[in-house]
Design an enzyme around this catalytic site. Sequence first.
Site, PDB file in Angstrom:
ATOM      1  N   GLU A 178      -9.742   6.012   3.324  1.00 18.44           N
ATOM      2  CA  GLU A 178     -10.543   4.932   3.904  1.00 18.44           C
ATOM      3  C   GLU A 178      -9.597   3.775   4.167  1.00 18.44           C
ATOM      4  O   GLU A 178      -8.542   3.687   3.558  1.00 18.44           O
ATOM      5  CB  GLU A 178     -11.623   4.493   2.916  1.00 18.44           C
ATOM      6  CG  GLU A 178     -11.149   3.518   1.823  1.00 18.44           C
ATOM      7  CD  GLU A 178     -10.041   4.058   0.919  1.00 18.44           C
ATOM      8  OE1 GLU A 178      -9.986   5.279   0.712  1.00 18.44           O
ATOM      9  OE2 GLU A 178      -9.217   3.249   0.449  1.00 18.44           O
TER      10      GLU A 178
ATOM     11  N   LYS B  25       0.807  -1.222   0.000  1.00 16.54           N
ATOM     12  CA  LYS B  25       0.000   0.000   0.000  1.00 16.54           C
ATOM     13  C   LYS B  25       0.845   1.279   0.000  1.00 16.54           C
ATOM     14  O   LYS B  25       0.445   2.306  -0.522  1.00 16.54           O
ATOM     15  CB  LYS B  25      -0.934   0.025   1.216  1.00 16.54           C
ATOM     16  CG  LYS B  25      -1.946  -1.109   1.227  1.00 16.54           C
ATOM     17  CD  LYS B  25      -3.260  -0.653   0.668  1.00 16.54           C
ATOM     18  CE  LYS B  25      -4.289  -1.744   0.460  1.00 16.54           C
ATOM     19  NZ  LYS B  25      -4.312  -2.860   1.367  1.00 16.54           N
TER      20      LYS B  25
ATOM     21  N   SER C  35       1.613  -9.802  -0.764  1.00 19.42           N
ATOM     22  CA  SER C  35       1.280  -8.385  -0.650  1.00 19.42           C
ATOM     23  C   SER C  35       1.591  -7.779   0.713  1.00 19.42           C
ATOM     24  O   SER C  35       1.821  -6.582   0.823  1.00 19.42           O
ATOM     25  CB  SER C  35      -0.188  -8.166  -0.999  1.00 19.42           C
ATOM     26  OG  SER C  35      -1.015  -9.024  -0.245  1.00 19.42           O
TER      27      SER C  35
HETATM   28  C1  LIG Z   1      -5.233  -3.967   1.274  1.00 16.95           C
HETATM   29  C2  LIG Z   1      -4.523  -5.229   1.085  1.00 16.95           C
HETATM   30  C3  LIG Z   1      -4.862  -6.128   0.045  1.00 16.95           C
HETATM   31  C4  LIG Z   1      -6.042  -5.919  -0.857  1.00 16.95           C
HETATM   32  O1  LIG Z   1      -6.015  -4.779  -1.612  1.00 16.95           O
HETATM   33  P1  LIG Z   1      -5.659  -4.751  -3.162  1.00 16.95           P
HETATM   34  O2  LIG Z   1      -5.953  -3.370  -3.564  1.00 16.95           O
HETATM   35  O3  LIG Z   1      -6.525  -5.768  -3.834  1.00 16.95           O
HETATM   36  O4  LIG Z   1      -4.229  -5.103  -3.277  1.00 16.95           O
HETATM   37  C5  LIG Z   1      -4.091  -7.257  -0.118  1.00 16.95           C
HETATM   38  N1  LIG Z   1      -3.054  -7.526   0.708  1.00 16.95           N
HETATM   39  C6  LIG Z   1      -2.710  -6.700   1.714  1.00 16.95           C
HETATM   40  C7  LIG Z   1      -1.561  -7.069   2.585  1.00 16.95           C
HETATM   41  C8  LIG Z   1      -3.428  -5.531   1.934  1.00 16.95           C
HETATM   42  O5  LIG Z   1      -3.068  -4.736   2.939  1.00 16.95           O
END
Ligand SMILES: *Cc1c(COP(=O)(O)O)cnc(C)c1O
Length: 409
Positions: free
Chosen positions: A126, A104, A392
């Site tokens: 948000e 993010k 992620s």
């Molecule tokens: C917010 C988040 C997601 C989901 O959001 P995307 O916009 O689909 O990437 C996935 N993994 C993590 C660790 C997140 O914080």
Amino acid sequence: MTFYHFFKVDMNHFSLNLPPDDNGFYGEFGGVFVPDVLKENIINLKKAFLKYIDDPTFQEEFDQLMRDYVGRPTPLYYAKRLSEKYNTNIYIKREDLNHTGAHKINNAIGQVLLAKRMGKRRVIAETGAGQHGVATATVCALMGMECTVYMGKIDVDRQRPNVERMKMLGANVVPVTQGGATLADAVDVALMDWCEHPDDTFYLLGSAVGPDPYPQMVARFQSIISEEIRKQLLEKTGKENPDYVIACIGGGSNATGAFYHFIPQEGVKLVAAEAGGKGVDSGKTAASISVGREGIIHGFRTMVLMDDAGNIEEPYSISAGLDYPGIGPFISHLARTGRIEVVAVNDDCALNAAHTLTSIEGIIPALESSHALGVLDLMKFKPTDTVVINLSGRGDKDMSTYLGIPVME
Ligand SMILES: *Cc1c(COP(=O)(O)O)cnc(C)c1O
């Protein structure tokens, strides 16, 4: 996919050669569906985005912060024991090692640099899992901006550590109690705030959703992920293209970022893991592509979880970051045109995958990312395949779920 032959992708992560069209449409998805009071905000934002995205000093500042502040490039790690278990070759893109623990921050840095150039003083955002809220509070501290984060009351309760981090970083965290009190409701309230404060406020959106230009803006900032993967794979294997890239989808920002430079490469199979929840037919799911319909949500057209009367349904996922009733328009378009394959991964499958990665690789993944890992149990890979999984985020925020401790109400 002959369709994409038209788009020559430049390796520069700010290249403009993929959809959307000038009106922000990805095929039939995307666009701008907002009340009149918001139109001027959107037009000004798009003007600024198009002005600065190709500006060398903007790019330089972005690149420098990515390197020295965020810690990029993140490693591409060959997971030897995981590869042995699944009898294939698995590389993990370590977005969990970014400053603040998820992808993010890439987008938050890009947008806050834009907010500064637009002369804004106040940032609103948000958040679902709290990762975007933390990333936003972080970049606001860094840039000396006032910060307000809207967060569903349910998420405030299940993501305590992130709420505490945001507060320490100086953000004003506002619990949202309307509707289902989760991410979708937090977006509604943030959009209302933006309507009321058009002049001094920048809405720093956390995923590849919302009215144009947000989806393309977020995609461009996150495309640094696929740009790095290609370079790193070339170094490690002698080939820039893997056989598979797998990512989870909440709104679609980490997936779009991990897929971006591979979209025109026909031989690369792109797999998006959406949150099946308790099962796509259980009524407790967030699988907007598998069981959603075309509709409008938060200012854009996409696949949405809706009932027969067109009311948006309450999504469900064990993971707060995937608990969203829509999906980014680019992902909807890529699914509709067959360029990506979408797999629904249920809660239990994701939990299993998290424990597997932790026990054999020593990496505790975020619950969201565990959905991408869950695909390893649902698809068959060849021993010669190269499979890249976008991890992620890290799992610190999810410890109580992993350990089975009930959340405080
Ligand atoms: C917010 C988040 C997601 C989901 O959001 P995307 O916009 O689909 O990437 C996935 N993994 C993590 C660790 C997140 O914080």
